[in-house]
Write a protein that holds these residues in place. Sequence first.
Motif, PDB file in Angstrom:
ATOM      1  N   UNK A 152      -8.499 -13.666   2.739  1.00  9.60           N
ATOM      2  CA  UNK A 152      -7.419 -14.065   3.639  1.00  9.60           C
ATOM      3  C   UNK A 152      -6.721 -12.812   4.155  1.00  9.60           C
ATOM      4  N   UNK A 153      -6.695 -12.655   5.474  1.00 11.51           N
ATOM      5  CA  UNK A 153      -6.095 -11.469   6.087  1.00 11.51           C
ATOM      6  C   UNK A 153      -4.586 -11.477   5.845  1.00 11.51           C
ATOM      7  N   UNK A 154      -4.050 -10.314   5.498  1.00  7.12           N
ATOM      8  CA  UNK A 154      -2.617 -10.161   5.241  1.00  7.12           C
ATOM      9  C   UNK A 154      -1.886  -9.941   6.559  1.00  7.12           C
ATOM     10  N   UNK A 155      -1.267 -10.986   7.071  1.00  3.88           N
ATOM     11  CA  UNK A 155      -0.606 -10.890   8.377  1.00  3.88           C
ATOM     12  C   UNK A 155       0.728 -10.153   8.321  1.00  3.88           C
ATOM     13  N   UNK A 156       1.151  -9.695   7.135  1.00  2.54           N
ATOM     14  CA  UNK A 156       2.268  -8.755   7.080  1.00  2.54           C
ATOM     15  C   UNK A 156       1.876  -7.416   7.688  1.00  2.54           C
ATOM     16  N   UNK A 157       0.578  -7.110   7.686  1.00  2.00           N
ATOM     17  CA  UNK A 157       0.110  -5.804   8.133  1.00  2.00           C
ATOM     18  C   UNK A 157      -0.659  -5.841   9.455  1.00  2.00           C
ATOM     19  N   UNK A 158      -1.404  -6.905   9.694  1.00  2.00           N
ATOM     20  CA  UNK A 158      -2.192  -6.986  10.930  1.00  2.00           C
ATOM     21  C   UNK A 158      -2.605  -8.427  11.188  1.00  2.00           C
ATOM     22  N   UNK A 159      -3.054  -8.685  12.413  1.00  2.00           N
ATOM     23  CA  UNK A 159      -3.489 -10.030  12.783  1.00  2.00           C
ATOM     24  C   UNK A 159      -4.959 -10.217  12.408  1.00  2.00           C
TER      25      UNK A 159
ATOM     26  N   UNK B 128       3.291   3.426   9.105  1.00  2.00           N
ATOM     27  CA  UNK B 128       3.194   4.884   9.237  1.00  2.00           C
ATOM     28  C   UNK B 128       4.198   5.454  10.236  1.00  2.00           C
ATOM     29  N   UNK B 129       4.632   4.649  11.210  1.00  2.00           N
ATOM     30  CA  UNK B 129       5.598   5.163  12.180  1.00  2.00           C
ATOM     31  C   UNK B 129       7.001   5.284  11.579  1.00  2.00           C
ATOM     32  N   UNK B 130       7.189   4.757  10.370  1.00  2.76           N
ATOM     33  CA  UNK B 130       8.496   4.818   9.724  1.00  2.76           C
ATOM     34  C   UNK B 130       8.666   6.058   8.855  1.00  2.76           C
ATOM     35  N   UNK B 131       7.608   6.865   8.707  1.00  2.00           N
ATOM     36  CA  UNK B 131       7.714   8.063   7.873  1.00  2.00           C
ATOM     37  C   UNK B 131       7.179   9.258   8.657  1.00  2.00           C
ATOM     38  N   UNK B 132       7.862  10.408   8.575  1.00  2.00           N
ATOM     39  CA  UNK B 132       7.522  11.518   9.481  1.00  2.00           C
ATOM     40  C   UNK B 132       6.262  12.302   9.148  1.00  2.00           C
ATOM     41  N   UNK B 133       5.805  12.273   7.879  1.00  2.00           N
ATOM     42  CA  UNK B 133       4.658  13.103   7.483  1.00  2.00           C
ATOM     43  C   UNK B 133       3.540  12.185   6.997  1.00  2.00           C
ATOM     44  N   UNK B 134       2.465  12.098   7.768  1.00  2.00           N
ATOM     45  CA  UNK B 134       1.376  11.160   7.468  1.00  2.00           C
ATOM     46  C   UNK B 134       0.037  11.869   7.614  1.00  2.00           C
ATOM     47  N   UNK B 135      -0.852  11.668   6.654  1.00  2.00           N
ATOM     48  CA  UNK B 135      -2.253  12.057   6.793  1.00  2.00           C
ATOM     49  C   UNK B 135      -3.040  10.774   7.009  1.00  2.00           C
ATOM     50  N   UNK B 136      -3.488  10.564   8.234  1.00  2.00           N
ATOM     51  CA  UNK B 136      -4.177   9.328   8.598  1.00  2.00           C
ATOM     52  C   UNK B 136      -5.680   9.587   8.621  1.00  2.00           C
ATOM     53  N   UNK B 137      -6.402   9.005   7.662  1.00  2.00           N
ATOM     54  CA  UNK B 137      -7.824   9.276   7.490  1.00  2.00           C
ATOM     55  C   UNK B 137      -8.669   8.200   8.147  1.00  2.00           C
ATOM     56  N   UNK B 138      -9.773   8.593   8.714  1.00  8.45           N
ATOM     57  CA  UNK B 138     -10.697   7.657   9.360  1.00  8.45           C
ATOM     58  C   UNK B 138     -11.653   7.068   8.330  1.00  8.45           C
ATOM     59  N   UNK B 139     -12.387   6.039   8.749  1.00  9.39           N
ATOM     60  CA  UNK B 139     -13.321   5.370   7.846  1.00  9.39           C
ATOM     61  C   UNK B 139     -14.434   6.302   7.395  1.00  9.39           C
TER      62      UNK B 139
ATOM     63  N   UNK C 127      -2.869   7.577   4.624  1.00 12.64           N
ATOM     64  CA  UNK C 127      -3.192   6.287   5.234  1.00 12.64           C
ATOM     65  C   UNK C 127      -4.677   6.201   5.581  1.00 12.64           C
ATOM     66  N   UNK C 128      -5.142   4.973   5.690  1.00 12.94           N
ATOM     67  CA  UNK C 128      -6.507   4.679   6.117  1.00 12.94           C
ATOM     68  C   UNK C 128      -6.419   3.854   7.405  1.00 12.94           C
ATOM     69  N   UNK C 129      -6.941   4.391   8.495  1.00 10.60           N
ATOM     70  CA  UNK C 129      -6.933   3.709   9.791  1.00 10.60           C
ATOM     71  C   UNK C 129      -5.533   3.234  10.186  1.00 10.60           C
ATOM     72  N   UNK C 130      -4.526   4.022   9.828  1.00 10.94           N
ATOM     73  CA  UNK C 130      -3.159   3.685  10.198  1.00 10.94           C
ATOM     74  C   UNK C 130      -2.429   2.813   9.202  1.00 10.94           C
TER      75      UNK C 130
END
Length: 478
Positions: free
Chosen positions: A39-46, A410-421, A451-454
């Motif tokens: 079940x997809x978690x709609x708190x995070x994405x559609x 991720x837009x709520x915190x200024x320092x993020x390492x966003x990693x791709x798949x 983060x992973x994919x944002x």
Amino acid sequence: MTDVKMLPKDFLAGMKELLGKEYDQYIKSYEEEWKPGLRVNTLKLSPEEFLEFSPWKLSPVPWTKNGFYYDSQDRPSRHPAYFAGLYYLQEPSAMTPAAMLPVEPGDKVLDVCAAPGGKSTELAAKLKGEGLLVSNDISYSRARALLKNLELTGAANIAVVSEDPEKLAEVWPEFFDKILVDAPCSGEGMFRRDDDMVKDWTSRGPEYYSPIQRRILEQAVAMLKPGGMLLYSTCTFSRLEDEDNVNFLLESHPEMELVPFNLASVPGSADGIGLNGCMRLFPHRMKGEGHFLALLRKKSEGSKKIPTPVGHPAKPGERHPNRAESRKIQGKKSSASEDTGLRELEAFLRSCRISWEKERMFIHQEHVYYLPCGLETGLPLRFLRTGLLIGELKKGRFEPSQALAMALRIEKYPVVLNLSEEDERVARYLKGETISLLPEEGPIKGWCLVAYRGFPLGWAKGNNMTLKNKYYPGWRLQ
């Protein structure tokens, strides 16, 4: 798959009487593979956003827009998206109770028998961060698993409790807008996929569980506001545990009324047996296991007079929700070491792009919590969590929590390492290893959200071109 020959004769005789002409179809369903679901978690994405990058062949579960079947050979529990809290693995029929309880953002919601958390995580998603979700399980060990799943989901407006429902009813009379009672039961609906349930049935069948279920339902009615709604569900076929319990509640509590389901909303579902308006799910009629549901409403008029709550708003210096001394962030003398930690905490909070309400921030035993709106302090209950755990003050330092990382965007915190798949550092991070930064990514000093994919995975502490791993050890990829 369970061998039909291993099923108790008394159970088979009861099912033959219950199903009549459909009995042979039910028995034949034991030859079929059961279908796992997520079940997809709609708190995070559609669901649509999730399907854009899902690596598996998924097919929709008809009764919930964010539920999907996946192939049993797939391993979604090993995928980074699972660790980012983007979905919850759940048997498809078990998705119906939370789907059918009409929760709205801002409601005060109680999940009475909540572990391991499949239904609570969906209730949290339906609240969309507004209101209050109290998730309870009488077993402390099961409540710990419940807490983990809620934190993985990113739910912040929660209280996780481990109490007898009778104790909850003393504290929260006529408090909740919506209540889910997914009661402990004899588990007949799960026989097809769980041999252990068959073994347990022989020693603790419907006659054992029915009185327990009725007691829980009575306490739930006491906690429901006039006009509020209660959903009762089991994963069993026994009329003693299902329709008979609903009839008992309607007869003993005239302030309650049954709200009939629209069976067309769950293709393949059946009406109640001997009580129209309920819903039954059978594995021979749909791609799922056995379940029973009944939705009830407390009438606005004629409600019984109930004592005032035990709890009361606490003043500074009074007791925290989990019965221990707490303090607000400001307004109390502290040591130099504590002052340093508090300064780090306040600097961290300022760095987040969030409008924190300071009156909701509490410190208890060096843990910093952000309390949900609607949760009174000073309640004499055994809490595992009161709201969002922001972090911990350690030896004059502040360290943000895993729960906070999962609740952030991720837009709520200024320092993020966003990693791709494709980045092999994703797996290394989830295993607890130190991460090296690429030239274009560093240097980084201080706290970094990985983060992973944002979608956040957890924290790391930057030291120029390396990140010291702070991913919670109990969650690591093995």
